[in-house]
Design a protein around this motif. Structure first.
Motif, PDB file in Angstrom:
ATOM      1  N   SER A  92       5.260 -10.849  14.363  1.00  0.00           N
ATOM      2  CA  SER A  92       5.410 -11.606  15.602  1.00  0.00           C
ATOM      3  C   SER A  92       4.341 -11.299  16.642  1.00  0.00           C
ATOM      4  O   SER A  92       3.961 -12.158  17.437  1.00  0.00           O
ATOM      5  N   SER A  93       3.839 -10.069  16.655  1.00  0.00           N
ATOM      6  CA  SER A  93       2.880  -9.687  17.697  1.00  0.00           C
ATOM      7  C   SER A  93       1.426  -9.801  17.248  1.00  0.00           C
ATOM      8  O   SER A  93       0.523  -9.451  17.992  1.00  0.00           O
ATOM      9  N   VAL A  94       1.195 -10.296  16.034  1.00  0.00           N
ATOM     10  CA  VAL A  94      -0.169 -10.443  15.517  1.00  0.00           C
ATOM     11  C   VAL A  94      -0.627 -11.878  15.760  1.00  0.00           C
ATOM     12  O   VAL A  94      -0.121 -12.813  15.161  1.00  0.00           O
ATOM     13  N   SER A  95      -1.572 -12.050  16.665  1.00  0.00           N
ATOM     14  CA  SER A  95      -2.021 -13.400  17.025  1.00  0.00           C
ATOM     15  C   SER A  95      -3.004 -13.980  16.014  1.00  0.00           C
ATOM     16  O   SER A  95      -3.112 -15.193  15.856  1.00  0.00           O
ATOM     17  N   GLU A  96      -3.735 -13.113  15.310  1.00  0.00           N
ATOM     18  CA  GLU A  96      -4.695 -13.586  14.313  1.00  0.00           C
ATOM     19  C   GLU A  96      -3.950 -14.063  13.063  1.00  0.00           C
ATOM     20  O   GLU A  96      -2.873 -13.567  12.732  1.00  0.00           O
ATOM     21  N   ARG A  97      -4.563 -15.023  12.359  1.00  0.00           N
ATOM     22  CA  ARG A  97      -3.989 -15.493  11.108  1.00  0.00           C
ATOM     23  C   ARG A  97      -4.410 -14.538   9.992  1.00  0.00           C
ATOM     24  O   ARG A  97      -5.596 -14.418   9.683  1.00  0.00           O
ATOM     25  N   VAL A  98      -3.453 -13.840   9.418  1.00  0.00           N
ATOM     26  CA  VAL A  98      -3.750 -12.880   8.362  1.00  0.00           C
ATOM     27  C   VAL A  98      -3.070 -13.307   7.063  1.00  0.00           C
ATOM     28  O   VAL A  98      -2.134 -14.114   7.067  1.00  0.00           O
ATOM     29  N   TYR A  99      -3.550 -12.715   5.965  1.00  0.00           N
ATOM     30  CA  TYR A  99      -3.035 -13.065   4.643  1.00  0.00           C
ATOM     31  C   TYR A  99      -2.825 -11.795   3.826  1.00  0.00           C
ATOM     32  O   TYR A  99      -3.554 -10.809   3.988  1.00  0.00           O
ATOM     33  N   THR A 128      -4.624  -8.914   6.043  1.00  0.00           N
ATOM     34  CA  THR A 128      -5.867  -8.907   6.807  1.00  0.00           C
ATOM     35  C   THR A 128      -6.478 -10.295   6.830  1.00  0.00           C
ATOM     36  O   THR A 128      -6.048 -11.190   6.095  1.00  0.00           O
ATOM     37  N   ASN A 129      -7.478 -10.466   7.690  1.00  0.00           N
ATOM     38  CA  ASN A 129      -8.301 -11.679   7.673  1.00  0.00           C
ATOM     39  C   ASN A 129      -9.722 -11.342   7.233  1.00  0.00           C
ATOM     40  O   ASN A 129     -10.650 -12.107   7.470  1.00  0.00           O
ATOM     41  N   ASP A 130      -9.882 -10.189   6.603  1.00  0.00           N
ATOM     42  CA  ASP A 130     -11.164  -9.736   6.080  1.00  0.00           C
ATOM     43  C   ASP A 130     -11.240 -10.124   4.597  1.00  0.00           C
ATOM     44  O   ASP A 130     -10.722  -9.406   3.725  1.00  0.00           O
ATOM     45  N   GLY A 131     -11.872 -11.251   4.308  1.00  0.00           N
ATOM     46  CA  GLY A 131     -11.938 -11.755   2.942  1.00  0.00           C
ATOM     47  C   GLY A 131     -12.695 -10.841   1.999  1.00  0.00           C
ATOM     48  O   GLY A 131     -12.346 -10.717   0.825  1.00  0.00           O
ATOM     49  N   ASP A 132     -13.747 -10.194   2.504  1.00  0.00           N
ATOM     50  CA  ASP A 132     -14.535  -9.301   1.653  1.00  0.00           C
ATOM     51  C   ASP A 132     -13.710  -8.098   1.205  1.00  0.00           C
ATOM     52  O   ASP A 132     -13.778  -7.673   0.047  1.00  0.00           O
ATOM     53  N   LEU A 133     -12.928  -7.532   2.127  1.00  0.00           N
ATOM     54  CA  LEU A 133     -12.088  -6.391   1.756  1.00  0.00           C
ATOM     55  C   LEU A 133     -10.986  -6.834   0.793  1.00  0.00           C
ATOM     56  O   LEU A 133     -10.665  -6.117  -0.163  1.00  0.00           O
ATOM     57  N   THR A 134     -10.419  -8.000   1.029  1.00  0.00           N
ATOM     58  CA  THR A 134      -9.403  -8.533   0.108  1.00  0.00           C
ATOM     59  C   THR A 134      -9.963  -8.652  -1.293  1.00  0.00           C
ATOM     60  O   THR A 134      -9.330  -8.249  -2.275  1.00  0.00           O
TER      61      THR A 134
END
Length: 237
Positions: free
Chosen positions: A90-97, A113-119
Protein backbone atom coordinates in the motif's frame (compact mmCIF):
# COMPACT_ATOMS: atom_id res chain seq x y z
CA UNK A 1 13.87 -0.17 -28.49
CA UNK A 2 12.99 -3.85 -28.85
CA UNK A 3 9.78 -4.74 -27.01
CA UNK A 4 11.28 -7.35 -24.67
CA UNK A 5 14.06 -4.95 -23.64
CA UNK A 6 11.49 -2.24 -22.92
CA UNK A 7 9.42 -4.58 -20.74
CA UNK A 8 12.58 -5.50 -18.80
CA UNK A 9 13.55 -1.84 -18.39
CA UNK A 10 10.15 -1.23 -16.79
CA UNK A 11 10.94 -3.91 -14.22
CA UNK A 12 8.08 -6.17 -15.28
CA UNK A 13 10.17 -9.23 -16.09
CA UNK A 14 13.46 -10.38 -17.52
CA UNK A 15 13.86 -10.23 -21.31
CA UNK A 16 13.39 -13.99 -21.50
CA UNK A 17 10.19 -13.86 -19.45
CA UNK A 18 9.04 -10.86 -21.48
CA UNK A 19 9.22 -12.99 -24.60
CA UNK A 20 7.05 -15.60 -22.88
CA UNK A 21 4.49 -12.89 -22.07
CA UNK A 22 4.45 -11.85 -25.73
CA UNK A 23 4.04 -15.43 -26.96
CA UNK A 24 1.15 -15.85 -24.51
CA UNK A 25 -0.49 -12.72 -25.99
CA UNK A 26 -0.25 -10.79 -22.73
CA UNK A 27 1.36 -7.69 -24.29
CA UNK A 28 -0.32 -4.87 -26.21
CA UNK A 29 1.19 -1.85 -27.93
CA UNK A 30 -1.20 0.99 -28.68
CA UNK A 31 -4.13 -1.32 -28.01
CA UNK A 32 -3.02 -4.13 -30.33
CA UNK A 33 -1.71 -7.53 -29.20
CA UNK A 34 1.98 -7.90 -30.03
CA UNK A 35 2.60 -10.74 -32.50
CA UNK A 36 6.33 -10.33 -33.17
CA UNK A 37 9.16 -10.70 -30.65
CA UNK A 38 11.32 -8.36 -32.73
CA UNK A 39 8.87 -5.45 -32.58
CA UNK A 40 10.59 -2.09 -32.10
CA UNK A 41 8.80 0.55 -30.07
CA UNK A 42 9.14 4.25 -29.35
CA UNK A 43 9.32 4.36 -25.56
CA UNK A 44 8.35 8.04 -25.53
CA UNK A 45 5.19 7.73 -27.61
CA UNK A 46 3.95 4.13 -27.72
CA UNK A 47 1.56 2.87 -25.03
CA UNK A 48 2.59 -0.57 -23.77
CA UNK A 49 0.37 -2.79 -21.62
CA UNK A 50 1.15 -6.10 -19.90
CA UNK A 51 -1.84 -8.11 -18.65
CA UNK A 52 -3.97 -5.02 -19.22
CA UNK A 53 -1.76 -2.78 -17.07
CA UNK A 54 0.04 0.18 -18.66
CA UNK A 55 3.78 0.09 -17.98
CA UNK A 56 6.49 2.72 -18.19
CA UNK A 57 10.09 3.21 -17.17
CA UNK A 58 10.62 4.49 -13.65
CA UNK A 59 13.28 6.92 -12.46
CA UNK A 60 13.25 5.53 -8.93
CA UNK A 61 14.35 1.94 -8.54
CA UNK A 62 12.98 0.21 -5.47
CA UNK A 63 13.73 -3.17 -3.93
CA UNK A 64 11.14 -4.74 -1.63
CA UNK A 65 11.31 -7.85 0.54
CA UNK A 66 7.86 -9.24 1.37
CA UNK A 67 6.85 -12.05 3.70
CA UNK A 68 4.09 -13.32 1.45
CA UNK A 69 0.99 -14.79 3.09
CA UNK A 70 -0.71 -17.88 1.72
CA UNK A 71 -3.67 -17.11 -0.56
CA UNK A 72 -2.01 -14.43 -2.70
CA UNK A 73 -0.90 -14.73 -6.32
CA UNK A 74 2.42 -13.34 -7.53
CA UNK A 75 1.13 -12.07 -10.87
CA UNK A 76 -0.37 -8.63 -11.40
CA UNK A 77 -3.74 -9.89 -12.64
CA UNK A 78 -5.67 -13.12 -12.17
CA UNK A 79 -8.61 -14.53 -14.10
CA UNK A 80 -10.21 -15.68 -10.84
CA UNK A 81 -9.85 -12.27 -9.16
CA UNK A 82 -7.72 -13.68 -6.35
CA UNK A 83 -5.75 -11.12 -4.31
CA UNK A 84 -2.27 -10.24 -5.57
CA UNK A 85 0.86 -9.51 -3.57
CA UNK A 86 0.76 -6.07 -5.20
CA UNK A 87 -2.37 -5.35 -3.12
CA UNK A 88 -0.26 -5.64 0.05
CA UNK A 89 2.22 -2.92 -0.95
CA UNK A 90 0.00 0.00 0.00
CA UNK A 91 2.81 2.46 0.73
CA UNK A 92 4.89 1.70 -2.39
CA UNK A 93 4.07 4.30 -5.04
CA UNK A 94 6.33 2.81 -7.73
CA UNK A 95 5.03 -0.01 -9.91
CA UNK A 96 7.00 -3.10 -8.91
CA UNK A 97 6.91 -6.72 -10.03
CA UNK A 98 7.82 -10.01 -8.34
CA UNK A 99 11.25 -11.54 -8.92
CA UNK A 100 10.20 -15.07 -9.78
CA UNK A 101 7.09 -16.54 -8.23
CA UNK A 102 5.69 -18.26 -5.18
CA UNK A 103 2.68 -20.54 -5.45
CA UNK A 104 -0.73 -19.31 -4.32
CA UNK A 105 -0.59 -21.74 -1.36
CA UNK A 106 3.05 -20.99 -0.47
CA UNK A 107 4.14 -18.28 1.94
CA UNK A 108 7.44 -16.59 2.64
CA UNK A 109 10.21 -14.54 1.11
CA UNK A 110 9.44 -12.75 -2.14
CA UNK A 111 11.44 -9.93 -3.72
CA UNK A 112 9.72 -7.23 -5.77
CA UNK A 113 11.41 -4.52 -7.82
CA UNK A 114 11.25 -2.33 -10.91
CA UNK A 115 14.88 -3.13 -11.74
CA UNK A 116 14.59 -5.34 -14.83
CA UNK A 117 18.32 -6.05 -15.02
CA UNK A 118 18.42 -7.39 -11.46
CA UNK A 119 15.28 -9.45 -12.09
CA UNK A 120 16.94 -11.00 -15.12
CA UNK A 121 20.08 -11.77 -13.16
CA UNK A 122 18.30 -13.34 -10.19
CA UNK A 123 16.04 -15.51 -12.36
CA UNK A 124 18.71 -16.71 -14.78
CA UNK A 125 19.57 -20.39 -14.17
CA UNK A 126 23.34 -19.88 -14.52
CA UNK A 127 23.59 -18.04 -11.19
CA UNK A 128 22.27 -21.02 -9.17
CA UNK A 129 21.10 -18.99 -6.16
CA UNK A 130 19.91 -21.21 -3.32
CA UNK A 131 16.25 -20.85 -2.37
CA UNK A 132 15.62 -22.19 1.12
CA UNK A 133 12.23 -23.59 2.14
CA UNK A 134 10.74 -25.07 5.26
CA UNK A 135 8.22 -27.77 4.36
CA UNK A 136 5.75 -29.68 6.52
CA UNK A 137 5.18 -33.00 4.80
CA UNK A 138 3.24 -36.17 5.43
CA UNK A 139 5.07 -39.16 6.88
CA UNK A 140 8.61 -40.07 7.92
CA UNK A 141 11.37 -40.04 5.32
CA UNK A 142 13.66 -43.01 4.82
CA UNK A 143 17.37 -42.68 4.15
CA UNK A 144 16.80 -43.88 0.59
CA UNK A 145 14.18 -41.20 -0.03
CA UNK A 146 16.47 -38.52 1.37
CA UNK A 147 19.33 -39.73 -0.83
CA UNK A 148 17.13 -39.78 -3.94
CA UNK A 149 15.90 -36.26 -3.21
CA UNK A 150 19.44 -34.96 -2.82
CA UNK A 151 20.60 -36.55 -6.08
CA UNK A 152 17.74 -35.13 -8.16
CA UNK A 153 14.38 -36.58 -9.16
CA UNK A 154 12.58 -37.22 -12.42
CA UNK A 155 9.51 -35.00 -12.54
CA UNK A 156 7.29 -34.99 -15.59
CA UNK A 157 9.70 -34.41 -18.50
CA UNK A 158 12.85 -33.34 -16.64
CA UNK A 159 15.23 -34.33 -13.87
CA UNK A 160 15.80 -31.82 -11.10
CA UNK A 161 19.30 -30.69 -10.20
CA UNK A 162 20.85 -32.04 -6.99
CA UNK A 163 19.17 -30.47 -3.97
CA UNK A 164 19.80 -30.18 -0.25
CA UNK A 165 17.45 -31.71 2.30
CA UNK A 166 17.63 -31.79 6.09
CA UNK A 167 15.04 -33.33 8.40
CA UNK A 168 14.37 -30.80 11.16
CA UNK A 169 12.08 -33.05 13.17
CA UNK A 170 9.49 -35.82 12.91
CA UNK A 171 6.19 -35.78 14.82
CA UNK A 172 5.28 -39.39 15.55
CA UNK A 173 1.79 -38.52 16.82
CA UNK A 174 0.73 -36.57 13.71
CA UNK A 175 3.01 -38.56 11.36
CA UNK A 176 4.45 -35.42 9.79
CA UNK A 177 8.01 -34.23 9.16
CA UNK A 178 9.49 -30.74 9.08
CA UNK A 179 12.13 -30.37 6.38
CA UNK A 180 14.63 -27.73 5.31
CA UNK A 181 14.98 -27.86 1.53
CA UNK A 182 17.39 -25.90 -0.67
CA UNK A 183 17.11 -25.77 -4.45
CA UNK A 184 18.57 -23.37 -7.01
CA UNK A 185 16.11 -24.04 -9.82
CA UNK A 186 12.77 -22.31 -10.24
CA UNK A 187 10.52 -24.81 -11.95
CA UNK A 188 6.77 -24.50 -11.42
CA UNK A 189 5.77 -25.94 -8.01
CA UNK A 190 9.10 -27.75 -7.92
CA UNK A 191 9.42 -28.36 -4.18
CA UNK A 192 5.88 -29.70 -3.99
CA UNK A 193 6.47 -31.99 -6.97
CA UNK A 194 9.77 -33.26 -5.56
CA UNK A 195 8.18 -34.13 -2.21
CA UNK A 196 5.30 -35.84 -3.96
CA UNK A 197 7.81 -37.83 -6.05
CA UNK A 198 9.20 -39.42 -2.87
CA UNK A 199 5.64 -40.02 -1.55
CA UNK A 200 5.64 -37.28 1.09
CA UNK A 201 3.15 -34.63 -0.08
CA UNK A 202 3.57 -31.08 1.20
CA UNK A 203 1.10 -29.90 3.82
CA UNK A 204 2.59 -26.40 4.33
CA UNK A 205 5.42 -24.64 2.53
CA UNK A 206 7.33 -21.45 3.28
CA UNK A 207 10.37 -19.90 1.61
CA UNK A 208 12.65 -18.47 4.29
CA UNK A 209 15.75 -17.36 2.38
CA UNK A 210 17.12 -16.42 -1.03
CA UNK A 211 20.88 -16.87 -0.96
CA UNK A 212 21.98 -14.89 2.10
CA UNK A 213 18.79 -12.79 2.20
CA UNK A 214 16.57 -13.92 5.09
CA UNK A 215 13.14 -13.06 6.44
CA UNK A 216 14.51 -12.86 10.00
CA UNK A 217 11.79 -11.26 12.17
CA UNK A 218 9.67 -9.89 9.31
CA UNK A 219 6.09 -10.93 10.09
CA UNK A 220 3.75 -12.56 7.63
CA UNK A 221 2.14 -9.95 5.38
CA UNK A 222 4.79 -7.33 6.18
CA UNK A 223 7.40 -5.89 3.84
CA UNK A 224 10.47 -3.66 3.93
CA UNK A 225 13.06 -2.18 1.58
CA UNK A 226 16.29 -4.10 1.10
CA UNK A 227 19.29 -2.73 2.95
CA UNK A 228 22.29 -1.44 1.00
CA UNK A 229 24.24 -4.48 2.18
CA UNK A 230 21.56 -6.86 0.88
CA UNK A 231 21.30 -5.05 -2.42
CA UNK A 232 25.06 -5.04 -2.96
CA UNK A 233 25.12 -8.77 -2.22
CA UNK A 234 22.44 -9.50 -4.85
CA UNK A 235 24.08 -7.30 -7.47
CA UNK A 236 27.44 -9.00 -6.94
CA UNK A 237 26.29 -12.61 -7.06
Amino acid sequence: MRINKYIASCGVASRRKAEELILNKKVKVNGKIVEELSLQIDENNDVVEVDGVKISTSENTVYILLNKPEGYITTVKDQFDRPSVIDILSSVSERVYPVGRLDYETSGLLLLTNDGDLTYKLTHPKHEIDKTYVARVKGKLTEEEISNFRQGLYIEDYKTAPAKLRVIKYDNVQDVSMLEIKIHEGKNRQVRKMCKAINHPVLRLKRVALGKINLNDLKIGEYRHLTNEELNYLKNI
